[in-house]
Each structure stands twice: as structure tokens, then as C-alpha cells.
Write a protein that holds these residues in place. Sequence first.
Motif, PDB file in Angstrom:
ATOM      1  N   THR A   1      45.901  36.895  44.848  1.00 64.23           N
ATOM      2  CA  THR A   1      45.086  37.712  45.745  1.00 64.23           C
ATOM      3  C   THR A   1      44.308  36.884  46.768  1.00 64.23           C
ATOM      4  O   THR A   1      43.972  37.389  47.835  1.00 64.23           O
ATOM      5  CB  THR A   1      44.102  38.568  44.939  1.00 64.23           C
ATOM      6  N   GLY A   2      44.045  35.626  46.470  1.00 63.07           N
ATOM      7  CA  GLY A   2      43.319  34.787  47.410  1.00 63.07           C
ATOM      8  C   GLY A   2      44.165  34.305  48.565  1.00 63.07           C
ATOM      9  O   GLY A   2      43.638  33.711  49.513  1.00 63.07           O
ATOM     10  N   GLU A   3      45.470  34.551  48.512  1.00 64.28           N
ATOM     11  CA  GLU A   3      46.380  34.064  49.557  1.00 64.28           C
ATOM     12  C   GLU A   3      46.972  35.176  50.420  1.00 64.28           C
ATOM     13  O   GLU A   3      47.761  34.905  51.327  1.00 64.28           O
ATOM     14  CB  GLU A   3      47.523  33.262  48.920  1.00 64.28           C
ATOM     15  N   VAL A   4      46.608  36.415  50.140  1.00 66.41           N
ATOM     16  CA  VAL A   4      47.180  37.554  50.866  1.00 66.41           C
ATOM     17  C   VAL A   4      46.043  38.463  51.327  1.00 66.41           C
ATOM     18  O   VAL A   4      45.073  38.691  50.596  1.00 66.41           O
ATOM     19  CB  VAL A   4      48.155  38.351  49.960  1.00 66.41           C
TER      20      VAL A   4
ATOM     21  N   LEU B   1      39.740  36.156  43.932  1.00 63.83           N
ATOM     22  CA  LEU B   1      40.444  35.074  44.623  1.00 63.83           C
ATOM     23  C   LEU B   1      41.679  34.564  43.894  1.00 63.83           C
ATOM     24  O   LEU B   1      42.526  33.922  44.516  1.00 63.83           O
ATOM     25  CB  LEU B   1      39.488  33.892  44.876  1.00 63.83           C
ATOM     26  N   TYR B   2      41.784  34.829  42.598  1.00 62.52           N
ATOM     27  CA  TYR B   2      42.959  34.274  41.897  1.00 62.52           C
ATOM     28  C   TYR B   2      43.551  35.242  40.867  1.00 62.52           C
ATOM     29  O   TYR B   2      44.079  34.824  39.827  1.00 62.52           O
ATOM     30  CB  TYR B   2      42.633  32.926  41.253  1.00 62.52           C
TER      31      TYR B   2
ATOM     32  N   LYS C   1      42.279  28.111  40.274  1.00 64.79           N
ATOM     33  CA  LYS C   1      42.518  27.646  41.634  1.00 64.79           C
ATOM     34  C   LYS C   1      43.632  28.473  42.253  1.00 64.79           C
ATOM     35  O   LYS C   1      44.718  28.594  41.684  1.00 64.79           O
ATOM     36  CB  LYS C   1      42.909  26.170  41.631  1.00 64.79           C
ATOM     37  N   LYS C   2      43.338  29.053  43.426  1.00 62.56           N
ATOM     38  CA  LYS C   2      44.329  29.950  44.024  1.00 62.56           C
ATOM     39  C   LYS C   2      45.607  29.228  44.432  1.00 62.56           C
ATOM     40  O   LYS C   2      46.684  29.833  44.455  1.00 62.56           O
ATOM     41  CB  LYS C   2      43.720  30.694  45.208  1.00 62.56           C
TER      42      LYS C   2
ATOM     43  N   GLY D   1      49.035  30.566  43.203  1.00 61.74           N
ATOM     44  CA  GLY D   1      50.042  30.898  44.209  1.00 61.74           C
ATOM     45  C   GLY D   1      51.368  30.220  43.940  1.00 61.74           C
ATOM     46  O   GLY D   1      52.439  30.831  44.077  1.00 61.74           O
ATOM     47  N   GLU D   2      51.318  28.935  43.550  1.00 57.17           N
ATOM     48  CA  GLU D   2      52.550  28.216  43.216  1.00 57.17           C
ATOM     49  C   GLU D   2      53.238  28.842  42.017  1.00 57.17           C
ATOM     50  O   GLU D   2      54.468  28.940  41.962  1.00 57.17           O
ATOM     51  CB  GLU D   2      52.224  26.740  42.942  1.00 57.17           C
ATOM     52  N   GLN D   3      52.445  29.275  41.035  1.00 59.94           N
ATOM     53  CA  GLN D   3      53.018  29.915  39.850  1.00 59.94           C
ATOM     54  C   GLN D   3      53.680  31.243  40.229  1.00 59.94           C
ATOM     55  O   GLN D   3      54.751  31.585  39.720  1.00 59.94           O
ATOM     56  CB  GLN D   3      51.936  30.146  38.805  1.00 59.94           C
TER      57      GLN D   3
END
Length: 346
Positions: A140-143, A67-68, A192-193, A197-199
Motif C-alpha cells: 500500500t505504500g507504493e501505490v 504504508l506496508y 519496510k515498504k 513491495g519486493e515480496q
Amino acid sequence: QKLRKQRMDKGALELASAEVKFELDSETADPKDVKNYQIRETNKMVEEFMLLANRSVAQKILSKFPLYSVLRRHPPPKADALEELQALLEKKGFNEFKFNTSKELALSLDGANSPSDPFFNRLVRLLTTRCMNQAVYFCTGEVDAQDYRHYGLAAELYTHFTSPIRRYADVLVHRLLAAAIGLEPVPEQLQKKTQVGEQCDLMNQRHRNAQFASRASTELHTYLFFKKKGPTETDSVVIRVRKNGLLVTVPRYGIEGAVLLDEDRFEFDEATGIQKDSKERETLAVFDHVTVLISPDDHNFRNRTVLTFVRKTPPEAIAGFQETESHRQAVEQEMFPNRNTDSAQT
């Protein structure tokens, strides 16, 4: 060689980019020569091991942290841009340019050769590079998993692990790998994803800014070189035709630039994408060789290099690829800036 062959068999692309290097004066650090960056066999060997390490680490961290994990993906190229390139190649008599898959595209690039132009294959690869989308970092948790693939490398999973001293993404991946093999706990900011993701978004932005800075540095050093050398005539190749001029690449110096054309002399044919020269009664199209005058220009403190059209280069005046390479290698002494061995699309 086996590693490279395995990648190529899967459809990995070998593209071209207009990277240049500068030979500097050992005392003043002023540019003495500028030329195209040459990739040697040792560069390729190191690259293969780096790519293998990056793929292996990507698999490891994803298996532990689905997930992250921080990976790098490369979306498929722009179909409309490749179709335009296909049409240009058909005009040159090359009708076997296919791109339904990365494997088809790789085979098409290998076969794109012209007996009359030693630079033709490199130019086709350069133009294909312009059709590519930018590779990006992602959490990976956002795509969706189906979008993890790296098109240019023909890799299902990929990340950046091998250069933590110059890329922050590699530092994050090192931390995830250390946790994956039980050496360190996972840092709180990587659990935390949304934060990951922001990074990734920030790293993508910083990467684009670094590219802009690199181009500006190249333009400045090119200007300084020609300011000292003086105006120089040399052969170039047209890579795009515009309404008011041309975009050319200069093989001898590895640089690109716009060439403005006299509107009273040249007429742009939008239907065919060519410039018609009323004075010489000839045409200028993509892949044509033209002689340009490279001059430094410091008007209004812009400190830029200007390319001026001189003539269409006759076939007998086009230098062979080996001749150009030999001349380039003969003057090699120092390299600036230091270039990494990762390819442009990794």
C-alpha cells in the motif's frame, strides 16, 4: 444470497473461465473422463464468506499499517478489447453491451442471451474474462490510494487471507492481522515498504508460474484421456477467428484449442473477421458452432491434443445446455485436480 446480491448490486462481475476437472481411475489414476468444472451452490456460499473475510481483514490491516499492508488490486479491463467484443456482439444483434462501469458491464452480461444458443451467455462471459487485466498483490505504500480498488469484485479494498496453507500472501496477511489486533509484533521484514513491495512482486511472479503449470497439467491429462478414449467427434464453439484457423471451446469437455483450416478451402476475410468456406459455401465466425475431431498426438514426444475441423454444426445437432450438464453430472465420481472456491479474478 444476501451477501451475493449486495456484491452484484455494487457491480461485481460473474465471469467464466475454462477450468476442467478429470475423473480418474481409482486403481491406475489414469484419466477416465474430462469435463468442465461445475460450480455448485455450496461453492458459492463458501466463496461469499471468504470474500467477506478477505475484505474485512483488508480494512483492518490497512487502518493499522497504511504504508506496508499487503493488499490485492484488480485494474479496470482493457477498453480496446471490450470495444472489439462489443463489435462482435453487435454483429449478433446484441446492441446493449455497455462497460463504462463494472455495474454497467455486469448488467450487460446478465442480458446477453440468445434463444437459439444455450451456451451464448457463458461464451460472452468467457470472452469478457479475456478482456480483463490480471489481479496483483501490492504494498500500500507504493501505490496511490485511488488505485487500490478491485474492479472484478467491486471492492474498494481486498486482500487474500483465507488460504494460508496454499498461498504465501495469506501468511503475510495473517502476520499483519496478528500485529493489528495485538497478538504478535510486526515481523521486521514487514516493516519496510521496499521489502514488502519486493515480496509482492515475487508473489505475482510465482502466481503466474503456477497458472502456467496448471495449464500444462490440464493439457497433459487431457492428452492422456483422449489417448485412451481414442479420436472423438464433438461440438465446439468458435471464440476467435484467426488468419489460419479458429480458436474454439468444447462445452462437453471444458477444454479449448486451436483448429487449423485448409488454406486451399478457406479464405480469411480480414475486414469482417470471418473464414469463408469455398467447399460448403458458408462462413465461420465467432459464436458459430463447429464439429471438431479431438485426437491425441505424440509425434516428436509432444504429447498434445489436436482439434481438427469436421463441419459446421447444424442447429438441430447442437445439444442443449441442460442435456450437456446432465450428461456431465451422470459420470461424476472423482475430481482432479482439487479446485479452490476463489474465482479466477480474485
